[in-house]
Design a protein around this motif. Structure first.
Motif, mmCIF file in Angstrom:
data_model
loop_
_atom_site.group_PDB
_atom_site.id
_atom_site.type_symbol
_atom_site.label_atom_id
_atom_site.label_comp_id
_atom_site.label_asym_id
_atom_site.label_seq_id
_atom_site.Cartn_x
_atom_site.Cartn_y
_atom_site.Cartn_z
ATOM 1 N N MET A 194 -52.848 -6.003 72.800
ATOM 2 C CA MET A 194 -51.960 -5.433 73.809
ATOM 3 C C MET A 194 -50.875 -6.446 74.168
ATOM 4 N N GLU A 195 -51.242 -7.713 74.260
ATOM 5 C CA GLU A 195 -50.258 -8.751 74.523
ATOM 6 C C GLU A 195 -49.284 -8.871 73.353
ATOM 7 N N PHE A 196 -49.790 -8.771 72.153
ATOM 8 C CA PHE A 196 -48.941 -8.796 70.958
ATOM 9 C C PHE A 196 -47.955 -7.629 70.990
ATOM 10 N N ALA A 197 -48.446 -6.447 71.371
ATOM 11 C CA ALA A 197 -47.588 -5.258 71.448
ATOM 12 C C ALA A 197 -46.517 -5.419 72.517
ATOM 13 N N ARG A 198 -46.850 -6.049 73.638
ATOM 14 C CA ARG A 198 -45.874 -6.262 74.710
ATOM 15 C C ARG A 198 -44.728 -7.158 74.252
ATOM 16 N N THR A 203 -41.288 -4.004 74.904
ATOM 17 C CA THR A 203 -41.225 -5.026 75.940
ATOM 18 C C THR A 203 -41.179 -4.436 77.342
ATOM 19 N N VAL A 204 -41.102 -3.120 77.465
ATOM 20 C CA VAL A 204 -41.168 -2.468 78.766
ATOM 21 C C VAL A 204 -42.636 -2.310 79.126
ATOM 22 N N PHE A 205 -43.036 -2.922 80.238
ATOM 23 C CA PHE A 205 -44.443 -2.877 80.629
ATOM 24 C C PHE A 205 -44.555 -2.697 82.131
ATOM 25 N N THR A 292 -34.074 -5.959 72.258
ATOM 26 C CA THR A 292 -35.059 -4.912 71.990
ATOM 27 C C THR A 292 -36.048 -5.393 70.944
ATOM 28 N N SER A 293 -37.179 -4.688 70.876
ATOM 29 C CA SER A 293 -38.173 -4.965 69.845
ATOM 30 C C SER A 293 -38.320 -3.711 68.988
ATOM 31 N N HIS A 294 -39.526 -3.180 68.895
ATOM 32 C CA HIS A 294 -39.801 -2.032 68.030
ATOM 33 C C HIS A 294 -39.508 -0.702 68.724
#
Length: 315
Positions: A194-198, A203-205, A292-294
């Motif tokens: 989950m941290e990797f995905a963030r 990056t919106v969490f 941005t990321s993915h």
């Protein structure tokens, strides 16, 4: 807040695939008027098996640009027919390949009577699949958008491994232990991923409700994802089977329509992961969205929708 679906309608389209040994259905949702003069946009979600919900904010293209937008769930996921029995490669050999997804899309286009003129936007795996569909030169395809989609699975995995090496040492230690113990389904693995995905997926969490819906629903049936080899035995840093060999190198040159590539920074389709598309597709452009990321459609929604809307509207 989840994207409102008011003003849209959904339905089921029959899908004929004899290897499934039973009747199948494709679920879809439509925003806008398919009879309008504006070419409809078909949205292809990621995964495989990560259903359409996380992309619902693309309804903004209907609201702002009057583009009819079509969402659907790929076979085996979401509200389309699920196929948990096909997890057995002995009973269903070579069942999960790109061909089943291509055929599903072709039949949906015919069912909706739009096969003569339409655009495609594929997200992540949806863009990988969409690029393969486009390289078959289907009649009616007008424009193609590949959002956050690697041209080969090996390049996507290479990015994941690179990002893993950039994580804090204590997180890397957990991942090393999880990998050694093959404990990818553990609560500990879920926490560090989950941290990797963030950092690299969104990056919106907290994650938006639409994305959480895809996570929840996608987890209900992982047959397509695991059987096709998206993760190797649950390990997100390895791929195997059909997906392990996935590549559009040598095929992308056959894509004839104007193509827009979108990616972010430090995401699975960043860097060289899209280079084969740039090298081979004759009419192509790349926009890398800073910050941005993915998930640029979430992280910088207004900028992203303008980029997509302008590309679809260009003469």
């Amino acid at each position: 807040m989840a994207t409102p679906i008011e003003g849209s309608y959904d339905g089921l389209a029959p899908f004929h695939w004899p290897a499934a040994r039973k009747p199948l259905q494709t679920w879809y949702r439509i925003f806008g008027d398919l009879s309008s003069s504006v070419a409809p946009l078909v949205i292809i979600h990621g995964g495989p098996g990560f259903p359409h919900n996380y992309l619902l904010n693309h309804r903004a293209l209907t609201d702002t640009y009057s583009v009819p937008v079509i969402f659907y769930d790929q076979i085996g996921s979401g509200l389309s027919t699920r196929l948990p029995e096909t997890a057995s490669s002995t009973d269903f050999p070579d069942f999960w390949t790109v061909e089943i997804f291509n055929k599903q899309l072709r039949q949906l286009l015919v069912h909706l009577k739009i096969e003569g003129r339409y655009d495609i936007l594929g997200s992540s795996w949806g863009g990988m699949m969409g690029s393969h569909f486009a390289h078959t030169r289907p009649a009616g395809l007008r424009r193609l958008i590949l959002a956050n989609s690697a041209a080969t699975k090996s390049l996507s995995i290479a990015n994941r491994k690179r990002f893993r090496e950039q994580l804090p040492r204590e997180i890397q230690d957990v991942l090393d232990r999880v990998e050694k113990e093959d404990a990818w389904n553990s609560e500990e693995a879920g926490g560090v991923m989950m941290e990797f995905a963030r950092r690299h997926a969104c990056t919106v969490f907290p994650f938006p409700e639409d994305m959480m819906a895809s996570i929840r629903i996608g987890g209900e049936d992982t047959t397509a994802c695991y059987t096709i080899g998206e993760d190797l035995n649950g390990n997100p840093f390895k791929s195997g089977g059909y997906m392990g060999e996935w590549t559009m190198v040598g095929k992308a040159a056959m894509i004839e329509v104007p193509t827009l590539l979108i990616n972010g920074i430090d995401e699975f389709a960043s860097g060289d992961a899209m280079k084969p598309f740039l090298d081979e597709i004759p009419d192509v452009r790349l926009i890398t969205m800073e910050g941005t990321s993915h998930s640029p459609h979430v992280e910088k929604k207004e900028e992203y929708m303008k980029i997509v809307g302008d590309f679809l509207a260009a003469l």
